[in-house]
Design an enzyme around this catalytic site. Structure first.
Site, PDB file in Angstrom:
ATOM      1  N   ASP A 150      74.492 -31.038  -3.570  1.00 49.50           N
ATOM      2  CA  ASP A 150      73.134 -31.465  -2.827  1.00 49.50           C
ATOM      3  C   ASP A 150      72.400 -32.454  -3.856  1.00 49.50           C
ATOM      4  O   ASP A 150      72.592 -32.480  -5.116  1.00 49.50           O
ATOM      5  CB  ASP A 150      72.183 -30.213  -2.216  1.00 49.50           C
ATOM      6  CG  ASP A 150      70.907 -30.609  -1.456  1.00 49.50           C
ATOM      7  OD1 ASP A 150      70.957 -31.871  -1.353  1.00 49.50           O
ATOM      8  OD2 ASP A 150      70.217 -29.594  -1.458  1.00 49.50           O
TER       9      ASP A 150
ATOM     10  N   GLN B 197      70.960 -24.667   7.708  1.00 49.28           N
ATOM     11  CA  GLN B 197      71.981 -25.603   7.083  1.00 49.28           C
ATOM     12  C   GLN B 197      73.328 -24.743   7.002  1.00 49.28           C
ATOM     13  O   GLN B 197      74.424 -24.914   7.121  1.00 49.28           O
ATOM     14  CB  GLN B 197      71.613 -26.162   5.945  1.00 49.28           C
ATOM     15  CG  GLN B 197      72.489 -26.900   5.206  1.00 49.28           C
ATOM     16  CD  GLN B 197      73.077 -28.310   5.831  1.00 49.28           C
ATOM     17  OE1 GLN B 197      72.255 -28.914   6.238  1.00 49.28           O
ATOM     18  NE2 GLN B 197      74.284 -28.488   5.968  1.00 49.28           N
TER      19      GLN B 197
ATOM     20  N   CYS C 113      75.115 -31.064   2.399  1.00 51.20           N
ATOM     21  CA  CYS C 113      74.248 -31.002   3.325  1.00 51.20           C
ATOM     22  C   CYS C 113      73.561 -32.290   4.006  1.00 51.20           C
ATOM     23  O   CYS C 113      73.072 -32.419   5.147  1.00 51.20           O
ATOM     24  CB  CYS C 113      73.014 -29.923   3.109  1.00 51.20           C
ATOM     25  SG  CYS C 113      72.121 -30.640   1.454  1.00 51.20           S
TER      26      CYS C 113
ATOM     27  N   ARG D 178      59.685 -26.932   9.397  1.00 50.00           N
ATOM     28  CA  ARG D 178      60.186 -27.332   8.188  1.00 50.00           C
ATOM     29  C   ARG D 178      58.899 -27.541   7.224  1.00 50.00           C
ATOM     30  O   ARG D 178      58.132 -28.290   7.789  1.00 50.00           O
ATOM     31  CB  ARG D 178      60.801 -28.625   8.381  1.00 50.00           C
ATOM     32  CG  ARG D 178      60.921 -29.514   7.126  1.00 50.00           C
ATOM     33  CD  ARG D 178      62.118 -30.390   7.190  1.00 50.00           C
ATOM     34  NE  ARG D 178      63.350 -29.844   7.226  1.00 50.00           N
ATOM     35  CZ  ARG D 178      64.619 -30.569   7.138  1.00 50.00           C
ATOM     36  NH1 ARG D 178      64.482 -31.913   6.759  1.00 50.00           N
ATOM     37  NH2 ARG D 178      65.599 -30.066   6.892  1.00 50.00           N
TER      38      ARG D 178
ATOM     39  N   HIS E 195      67.413 -22.611   3.304  1.00 49.54           N
ATOM     40  CA  HIS E 195      67.646 -23.528   4.565  1.00 49.54           C
ATOM     41  C   HIS E 195      68.594 -22.780   5.226  1.00 49.54           C
ATOM     42  O   HIS E 195      69.966 -23.239   5.366  1.00 49.54           O
ATOM     43  CB  HIS E 195      68.143 -24.952   3.826  1.00 49.54           C
ATOM     44  CG  HIS E 195      68.190 -26.127   4.858  1.00 49.54           C
ATOM     45  ND1 HIS E 195      67.872 -25.774   6.293  1.00 49.54           N
ATOM     46  CD2 HIS E 195      68.472 -27.327   4.769  1.00 49.54           C
ATOM     47  CE1 HIS E 195      67.913 -27.338   6.841  1.00 49.54           C
ATOM     48  NE2 HIS E 195      68.331 -27.928   6.052  1.00 49.54           N
TER      49      HIS E 195
ATOM     50  N   ARG F 148      75.473 -28.585  12.780  1.00 48.44           N
ATOM     51  CA  ARG F 148      74.140 -28.002  12.784  1.00 48.44           C
ATOM     52  C   ARG F 148      73.810 -27.890  14.221  1.00 48.44           C
ATOM     53  O   ARG F 148      73.056 -27.029  14.709  1.00 48.44           O
ATOM     54  CB  ARG F 148      73.347 -29.145  12.187  1.00 48.44           C
ATOM     55  CG  ARG F 148      73.324 -29.448  10.818  1.00 48.44           C
ATOM     56  CD  ARG F 148      73.150 -28.306   9.740  1.00 48.44           C
ATOM     57  NE  ARG F 148      71.566 -28.146  10.128  1.00 48.44           N
ATOM     58  CZ  ARG F 148      70.572 -28.520   9.495  1.00 48.44           C
ATOM     59  NH1 ARG F 148      70.544 -29.562   8.696  1.00 48.44           N
ATOM     60  NH2 ARG F 148      69.280 -28.209  10.113  1.00 48.44           N
TER      61      ARG F 148
HETATM   62  N1   CP Z   1      70.827 -31.377   5.882  1.00 48.48           N
HETATM   63  C1   CP Z   1      69.304 -31.511   6.787  1.00 48.48           C
HETATM   64  O1   CP Z   1      68.735 -30.568   6.779  1.00 48.48           O
HETATM   65  O2   CP Z   1      69.134 -32.943   7.063  1.00 48.48           O
HETATM   66  P1   CP Z   1      67.908 -33.482   7.313  1.00 48.48           P
HETATM   67  O3   CP Z   1      67.050 -33.469   6.211  1.00 48.48           O
HETATM   68  O4   CP Z   1      68.215 -34.829   7.796  1.00 48.48           O
HETATM   69  O5   CP Z   1      67.300 -32.766   8.666  1.00 48.48           O
HETATM   70  N1  NVA Z   2      67.639 -29.803  -1.000  1.00 47.46           N
HETATM   71  C1  NVA Z   2      67.104 -30.854  -0.103  1.00 47.46           C
HETATM   72  C2  NVA Z   2      67.947 -30.537   1.277  1.00 47.46           C
HETATM   73  C3  NVA Z   2      67.556 -31.615   2.207  1.00 47.46           C
HETATM   74  C4  NVA Z   2      68.429 -31.261   3.726  1.00 47.46           C
HETATM   75  C5  NVA Z   2      65.824 -31.082   0.242  1.00 47.46           C
HETATM   76  O1  NVA Z   2      64.878 -30.046   0.185  1.00 47.46           O
HETATM   77  O2  NVA Z   2      65.177 -31.937   0.092  1.00 47.46           O
END
Ligand code: CP
Ligand code: NVA
Length: 303
Positions: A219, A132, A259, A102, A129, A287
């Protein structure tokens, strides 16, 4: 499939293979049937951003598959002191069977895959993502039984989640509409691809986008890494909220997905969130199952 870097790398058939395996693993999990398909394997999980769902679902998923997962905060790795992605990839490939990362820039994920010799999974970048959206597609199919004649409407920031949703839903044959302010549209290349390959629209009009939608998705307005833009974004996104008036224009049987994490009172009202909490937390659960399927297909021996 060698990696999961972005959904546009996968064919519709490969996405369906993941979803079908995810359904099977979920069924087995719920019925106490063990599936140690990754016995003795190790996943490294590099995090440059926070996470609740991704971290816990990958770690538990590896455990349920008979393997183990290592949490590698980039602050503690030598990467945090400037060791290159190229060298990190070549080193970690000698110990691990797969890497989940990530991070910010999509190019870092692509570089990790290029220089490493093991499967790489994108656990979120500023661009995409994919994990997701695999869980989202699984959830949509659970609730609606197929993707045929379904319309998904995403309301809010044209961010990483929106980008992946467009690709995933169009590949599954769904119609996709995005409602967002002019200056916060999804990736231009993804939108051009979607227009050529399916039924896609992006508009600043929420009523136009949400009309008859079977899935309403939102989101946060400010993603991780955009914290200093929070106030500016609050002003720009003020009306881009999933609320009762918006839901009244969707299909009467519409489901709502998010999400998570959610900022209630911003992109969604607490009322709509709570009315659809069952779907939203099924989505969060999925997930786990979707990522287990991805790991089995990438890291298992049956390739
Ligand atoms: N939706 C998602 O990726 O959640 P986190 O940021 O908690 O991993
Ligand atoms: N768009 C958000 C998604 C988190 C899971 C971010 O990138 O923070």
């Amino acid at each position: 499939m060698k990696h999961l870097l972005k959904l546009s790398d996968l064919s519709a058939g490969e996405i369906l293979e993941i979803l079908n395996l995810a359904d099977q693993l979920k069924y087995e999990n719920k019925n106490g049937i063990e599936h140690p398909l990754l016995k003795g394997k190790t996943l490294g999980m590099i995090f440059q951003k926070s996470s609740t769902r991704t971290r816990v679902s990958f770690e538990v998923g590896m455990y349920q598959l008979g393997g183990t997962a290592l949490f590698l905060s980039s602050r503690d790795l030598q990467m945090g002191r400037g060791e290159s992605i190229e060298d990190t990839a070549r080193t970690l490939s000698r110990y691990l069977d797969g890497i989940m990362i990530r991070t910010y820039d999509q190019s870092e994920v692509e570089k990790l895959a290029q220089y490493g010799s093991i499967p790489v999974i994108n656990g979120l970048t500023d661009y995409a993502h994919p994990c997701q959206v695999l869980a989202d597609l699984m959830t949509i199919r659970e609730y609606k039984h197929s993707f045929k004649d379904l319309k998904l409407c995403f309301i809010g920031d044209g961010n990483n989640v929106a980008n992946s949703l467009i690709v995933g839903c169009i590949k599954m044959g769904m119609s996709v509409s995005i409602a967002c302010p002019e200056e916060y549209r999804p990736d231009a290349e993804i939108m051009a691809w979607a227009k050529e390959n399916g039924d896609f629209a992006c508009t600043s009009s929420i009523p136009e986008a949400v009309k008859g939608a079977h899935v309403v998705y939102t989101d946060v307005w400010a993603s991780m890494g955009q914290e200093e833009e929070t106030e500016k974004r609050r002003a720009a996104f003020g009306s881009y909220q999933v609320n009762d008036e918006v839901m009244a224009l969707a299909d009467p049987e519409a489901i709502v997905l998010h999400c998570l994490p959610a900022h209630k009172g911003e992109e969604i009202t607490s009322k709509v969130f709570e009315e659809h909490a069952v779907e939203i937390f099924d989505q969060a659960e999925n997930r786990l199952h979707a990522q287990k399927a991805v790991m089995v297909l990438l890291m298992g021996n049956q390739k």
